[in-house]
Design a protein around this motif. Structure first.
Motif, PDB file in Angstrom:
ATOM      1  N   ALA A   1      -8.119  -9.539   2.143  1.00  0.00           N
ATOM      2  CA  ALA A   1      -7.800  -8.767   0.937  1.00  0.00           C
ATOM      3  C   ALA A   1      -7.339  -7.366   1.295  1.00  0.00           C
ATOM      4  O   ALA A   1      -6.428  -6.817   0.659  1.00  0.00           O
ATOM      5  N   ARG A   2      -7.951  -6.787   2.324  1.00  0.00           N
ATOM      6  CA  ARG A   2      -7.629  -5.411   2.696  1.00  0.00           C
ATOM      7  C   ARG A   2      -6.268  -5.286   3.372  1.00  0.00           C
ATOM      8  O   ARG A   2      -5.839  -4.181   3.688  1.00  0.00           O
ATOM      9  N   GLN A   3      -5.604  -6.421   3.608  1.00  0.00           N
ATOM     10  CA  GLN A   3      -4.200  -6.339   4.014  1.00  0.00           C
ATOM     11  C   GLN A   3      -3.317  -7.086   3.014  1.00  0.00           C
ATOM     12  O   GLN A   3      -2.221  -7.525   3.315  1.00  0.00           O
ATOM     13  N   GLY A   4      -3.832  -7.229   1.787  1.00  0.00           N
ATOM     14  CA  GLY A   4      -3.027  -7.710   0.677  1.00  0.00           C
ATOM     15  C   GLY A   4      -2.912  -9.209   0.534  1.00  0.00           C
ATOM     16  O   GLY A   4      -2.066  -9.690  -0.214  1.00  0.00           O
ATOM     17  N   ILE A   5      -3.769  -9.969   1.221  1.00  0.00           N
ATOM     18  CA  ILE A   5      -3.683 -11.431   1.209  1.00  0.00           C
ATOM     19  C   ILE A   5      -4.879 -12.008   0.458  1.00  0.00           C
ATOM     20  O   ILE A   5      -6.002 -11.535   0.595  1.00  0.00           O
ATOM     21  N   TYR A   6      -4.633 -13.052  -0.334  1.00  0.00           N
ATOM     22  CA  TYR A   6      -5.682 -13.676  -1.135  1.00  0.00           C
ATOM     23  C   TYR A   6      -6.363 -14.816  -0.378  1.00  0.00           C
ATOM     24  O   TYR A   6      -5.840 -15.342   0.599  1.00  0.00           O
ATOM     25  N   ILE A   7      -7.532 -15.232  -0.890  1.00  0.00           N
ATOM     26  CA  ILE A   7      -8.275 -16.358  -0.320  1.00  0.00           C
ATOM     27  C   ILE A   7      -8.482 -17.395  -1.424  1.00  0.00           C
ATOM     28  O   ILE A   7      -8.480 -17.055  -2.612  1.00  0.00           O
ATOM     29  N   ALA A   8      -8.683 -18.660  -1.035  1.00  0.00           N
ATOM     30  CA  ALA A   8      -8.713 -19.758  -2.000  1.00  0.00           C
ATOM     31  C   ALA A   8      -9.954 -19.783  -2.881  1.00  0.00           C
ATOM     32  O   ALA A   8      -9.937 -20.397  -3.949  1.00  0.00           O
ATOM     33  N   ASN A   9     -11.044 -19.162  -2.451  1.00  0.00           N
ATOM     34  CA  ASN A   9     -12.249 -19.063  -3.285  1.00  0.00           C
ATOM     35  C   ASN A   9     -12.627 -17.590  -3.422  1.00  0.00           C
ATOM     36  O   ASN A   9     -13.587 -17.102  -2.815  1.00  0.00           O
ATOM     37  N   PRO A  10     -11.881 -16.841  -4.217  1.00  0.00           N
ATOM     38  CA  PRO A  10     -12.011 -15.382  -4.241  1.00  0.00           C
ATOM     39  C   PRO A  10     -13.360 -14.847  -4.679  1.00  0.00           C
ATOM     40  O   PRO A  10     -13.733 -13.733  -4.285  1.00  0.00           O
ATOM     41  N   LEU A  11     -14.118 -15.577  -5.473  1.00  0.00           N
ATOM     42  CA  LEU A  11     -15.389 -15.038  -5.953  1.00  0.00           C
ATOM     43  C   LEU A  11     -16.388 -14.817  -4.816  1.00  0.00           C
ATOM     44  O   LEU A  11     -17.229 -13.918  -4.897  1.00  0.00           O
ATOM     45  N   ARG A  12     -16.328 -15.609  -3.773  1.00  0.00           N
ATOM     46  CA  ARG A  12     -17.179 -15.362  -2.595  1.00  0.00           C
ATOM     47  C   ARG A  12     -16.776 -14.049  -1.919  1.00  0.00           C
ATOM     48  O   ARG A  12     -17.616 -13.306  -1.424  1.00  0.00           O
ATOM     49  N   THR A  13     -15.482 -13.789  -1.891  1.00  0.00           N
ATOM     50  CA  THR A  13     -14.977 -12.565  -1.283  1.00  0.00           C
ATOM     51  C   THR A  13     -15.412 -11.336  -2.081  1.00  0.00           C
ATOM     52  O   THR A  13     -15.664 -10.269  -1.510  1.00  0.00           O
ATOM     53  N   ARG A  14     -15.523 -11.488  -3.382  1.00  0.00           N
ATOM     54  CA  ARG A  14     -15.905 -10.363  -4.243  1.00  0.00           C
ATOM     55  C   ARG A  14     -17.215  -9.734  -3.796  1.00  0.00           C
ATOM     56  O   ARG A  14     -17.415  -8.516  -3.900  1.00  0.00           O
ATOM     57  N   ASP A  15     -18.128 -10.563  -3.281  1.00  0.00           N
ATOM     58  CA  ASP A  15     -19.425 -10.059  -2.827  1.00  0.00           C
ATOM     59  C   ASP A  15     -19.310  -9.162  -1.602  1.00  0.00           C
ATOM     60  O   ASP A  15     -20.247  -8.443  -1.263  1.00  0.00           O
ATOM     61  N   HIS A  16     -18.160  -9.216  -0.904  1.00  0.00           N
ATOM     62  CA  HIS A  16     -17.969  -8.442   0.327  1.00  0.00           C
ATOM     63  C   HIS A  16     -16.963  -7.304   0.148  1.00  0.00           C
ATOM     64  O   HIS A  16     -16.585  -6.660   1.126  1.00  0.00           O
ATOM     65  N   LEU A  17     -16.535  -7.068  -1.083  1.00  0.00           N
ATOM     66  CA  LEU A  17     -15.667  -5.952  -1.406  1.00  0.00           C
ATOM     67  C   LEU A  17     -16.405  -4.993  -2.334  1.00  0.00           C
ATOM     68  O   LEU A  17     -17.245  -5.421  -3.129  1.00  0.00           O
ATOM     69  N   SER A  18     -16.062  -3.714  -2.240  1.00  0.00           N
ATOM     70  CA  SER A  18     -16.615  -2.770  -3.207  1.00  0.00           C
ATOM     71  C   SER A  18     -15.972  -3.027  -4.570  1.00  0.00           C
ATOM     72  O   SER A  18     -14.944  -3.705  -4.666  1.00  0.00           O
ATOM     73  N   ARG A  19     -16.568  -2.474  -5.609  1.00  0.00           N
ATOM     74  CA  ARG A  19     -15.989  -2.640  -6.953  1.00  0.00           C
ATOM     75  C   ARG A  19     -14.563  -2.084  -6.988  1.00  0.00           C
ATOM     76  O   ARG A  19     -13.650  -2.697  -7.570  1.00  0.00           O
ATOM     77  N   ALA A  20     -14.371  -0.945  -6.351  1.00  0.00           N
ATOM     78  CA  ALA A  20     -13.045  -0.331  -6.340  1.00  0.00           C
ATOM     79  C   ALA A  20     -12.034  -1.202  -5.601  1.00  0.00           C
ATOM     80  O   ALA A  20     -10.865  -1.304  -6.013  1.00  0.00           O
ATOM     81  N   GLU A  21     -12.463  -1.834  -4.504  1.00  0.00           N
ATOM     82  CA  GLU A  21     -11.559  -2.711  -3.750  1.00  0.00           C
ATOM     83  C   GLU A  21     -11.176  -3.932  -4.574  1.00  0.00           C
ATOM     84  O   GLU A  21     -10.003  -4.317  -4.632  1.00  0.00           O
ATOM     85  N   TRP A  22     -12.149  -4.566  -5.205  1.00  0.00           N
ATOM     86  CA  TRP A  22     -11.850  -5.746  -6.026  1.00  0.00           C
ATOM     87  C   TRP A  22     -10.907  -5.382  -7.161  1.00  0.00           C
ATOM     88  O   TRP A  22      -9.939  -6.106  -7.442  1.00  0.00           O
ATOM     89  N   ASP A  23     -11.163  -4.258  -7.798  1.00  0.00           N
ATOM     90  CA  ASP A  23     -10.317  -3.834  -8.911  1.00  0.00           C
ATOM     91  C   ASP A  23      -8.874  -3.628  -8.466  1.00  0.00           C
ATOM     92  O   ASP A  23      -7.938  -3.978  -9.193  1.00  0.00           O
ATOM     93  N   TYR A  24      -8.685  -3.056  -7.270  1.00  0.00           N
ATOM     94  CA  TYR A  24      -7.335  -2.791  -6.788  1.00  0.00           C
ATOM     95  C   TYR A  24      -6.645  -4.066  -6.304  1.00  0.00           C
ATOM     96  O   TYR A  24      -5.537  -4.406  -6.766  1.00  0.00           O
ATOM     97  N   TRP A  25      -7.270  -4.795  -5.377  1.00  0.00           N
ATOM     98  CA  TRP A  25      -6.603  -5.922  -4.725  1.00  0.00           C
ATOM     99  C   TRP A  25      -6.472  -7.142  -5.620  1.00  0.00           C
ATOM    100  O   TRP A  25      -5.462  -7.849  -5.593  1.00  0.00           O
ATOM    101  N   TYR A  26      -7.502  -7.434  -6.423  1.00  0.00           N
ATOM    102  CA  TYR A  26      -7.482  -8.653  -7.226  1.00  0.00           C
ATOM    103  C   TYR A  26      -7.210  -8.420  -8.718  1.00  0.00           C
ATOM    104  O   TYR A  26      -6.581  -9.255  -9.369  1.00  0.00           O
ATOM    105  N   ASP A  27      -7.684  -7.312  -9.274  1.00  0.00           N
ATOM    106  CA  ASP A  27      -7.529  -7.093 -10.714  1.00  0.00           C
ATOM    107  C   ASP A  27      -6.333  -6.233 -11.080  1.00  0.00           C
ATOM    108  O   ASP A  27      -6.055  -6.027 -12.264  1.00  0.00           O
ATOM    109  N   GLY A  28      -5.626  -5.693 -10.082  1.00  0.00           N
ATOM    110  CA  GLY A  28      -4.421  -4.933 -10.367  1.00  0.00           C
ATOM    111  C   GLY A  28      -4.658  -3.591 -11.023  1.00  0.00           C
ATOM    112  O   GLY A  28      -3.755  -3.052 -11.672  1.00  0.00           O
ATOM    113  N   ARG A  29      -5.838  -3.018 -10.851  1.00  0.00           N
ATOM    114  CA  ARG A  29      -6.155  -1.730 -11.465  1.00  0.00           C
ATOM    115  C   ARG A  29      -5.933  -0.597 -10.474  1.00  0.00           C
ATOM    116  O   ARG A  29      -5.929  -0.805  -9.261  1.00  0.00           O
TER     117      ARG A  29
END
Length: 391
Positions: free
Chosen positions: A305-333
């Protein structure tokens, strides 16, 4: 460490930080064999004895599966298989998303009773779906021609005469030719019935048009991996080119002002994962399954995610990203704080917004998937004609 697991692939996903973490957590030795796309593909097809896992893209299955270079993966040994989303299984995240042309992952995911690959679900798969993204092209805003200012971004810009002499493309026919076909069709210079599967006469039309343009120096270069792509964009000649996400991160880190286009015609998408060599058996096979499962556990997806690439089960990844990271990389905020890249160093500044929006928006705007066409061999020959013209 009792086992050594050999992983063949490219620099897109075979990162040193991934290797070190996997070794520490799995207790196995990992040997990464990093090559450009075409070299990795050739080794995968011709020498399955040289690797245990093949880290590549779904469209490459059209080469390695018929060659019997890889063996089926048993989803009953993949603990989080049910968490993988619908994009690789059904070809789209949501039922109202369009099914794009090209080599859809779902059409070559499941091993059918007759040994062929198809979309009918079963317990055996050809590749474990993992990383994916929606790619387009990047350009330097300061060099945007006046004639294009204020216009909606389009693949046609890659063949627009305003950029002549300052354009670069990927040199793999299965990818670069798709970008070129998108560009020619968007510009009105050509018309193709199915962008992901050109007929012989359409391939000739594509190649002849590109060669005519190259005779007056339209393309400044062709690249094989993200390092070459970065060098081109950091140099003085290239102002616009098709790019992969890791290159964008390198440009970002270098302070280059660029924009990743959101083409009105849609993105060119890719889906990657891991396949088992046909030669793997016994304890090494057990180690390979441990590595497959580890990739779905969350931490590797956060690095991607930190180099702009998605994973097939993103909710597991969410636990390893900060709220700000998830908002930027996955939620487009907008980024609410400075965010790190995959190397842990600062990358994204507060206030920045990822082009194209949230994950669902980007993956719902796919124009074509990376593809191996029925006439791939002929496409390679004609693409080679273009590359020779460019030398």
């Amino acid at each position: 460490m009792s086992q050594t697991l050999r992983v063949l692939g490219t620099s897109v996903t075979l990162l040193e930080s991934i290797r070190q973490r996997a070794e520490a957590e799995l207790g196995i030795r990992l040997q990464y064999q990093v090559h450009d796309t075409q070299t990795a593909q050739r080794i995968a097809v011709m020498h399955p004895e040289r690797y245990d896992l093949y880290d590549q893209w779904f469209h490459n299955l059209d080469f390695v599966w018929p060659a019997r270079a890889i063996q089926p993966i048993d989803t009953r040994r993949i603990a989080l298989w049910d968490e993988i989303n619908d994009l690789p299984k059904l070809g789209r995240l949501h039922p109202d998303d369009r099914l794009a042309h090209g080599s859809l992952p779902c059409d070559r995911l499941f091993v059918q009773p007759d040994g062929r690959l198809g979309s009918r679900p079963g317990t055996q798969i050809s590749m474990l779906p993992l990383t994916h993204n929606a790619d387009s092209f990047a350009y330097r805003p300061e060099h945007l021609p006046a004639a294009l200012a204020g216009r909606e971004e389009s693949w046609s810009w890659l063949v627009d005469e305003s950029w002549c002499g300052h354009i670069a493309l990927q040199n793999d026919a299965a990818i670069g030719a798709l970008d070129a076909a998108l560009a020619l069709q968007a510009s009105g210079l050509a018309r193709f019935d199915n962008l992901g599967n050109l007929r012989l006469e359409e391939i000739d039309q594509l190649a002849n048009c590109l060669i005519d343009k190259q005779r007056h120096g339209h393309f400044a270069g062709f690249w094989s991996d993200d390092r070459e792509a970065s060098a081109l964009m950091l140099g003085p000649r290239v102002h616009i080119q098709s790019l992969w996400s890791p290159t964008l991160m390198q440009l970002h880190r270098a302070g280059v002002k660029y924009r990743l286009a959101v083409p009105k015609e849609g993105y060119r998408a890719w889906f990657g994962g891991l396949s088992l060599s046909r030669c793997v058996q016994g304890p090494i096979k057990d180690a390979a399954y441990a590595y497959l499962n580890w990739w779905l556990a969350g931490w590797p997806g956060a690095v991607m995610a930190r180099q702009g690439i998605y994973i097939a089960n993103p909710l597991r990844t969410r636990d390893h990203l900060s709220r700000a990271e998830w908002d930027y990389w996955y939620d487009g905020r907008p980024a609410t704080e400075q965010l790190p890249g995959s190397d842990g160093l600062p990358l994204i500044d507060p206030g920045e917004v990822r082009e194209g929006g949230a994950y669902a928006q980007r993956m719902g705007h796919i124009g074509v998937w990376n593809a191996v066409m029925d006439e791939h061999n002929y496409l390679v020959r004609r693409w080679g004609d273009l590359l020779r013209t460019a030398r």
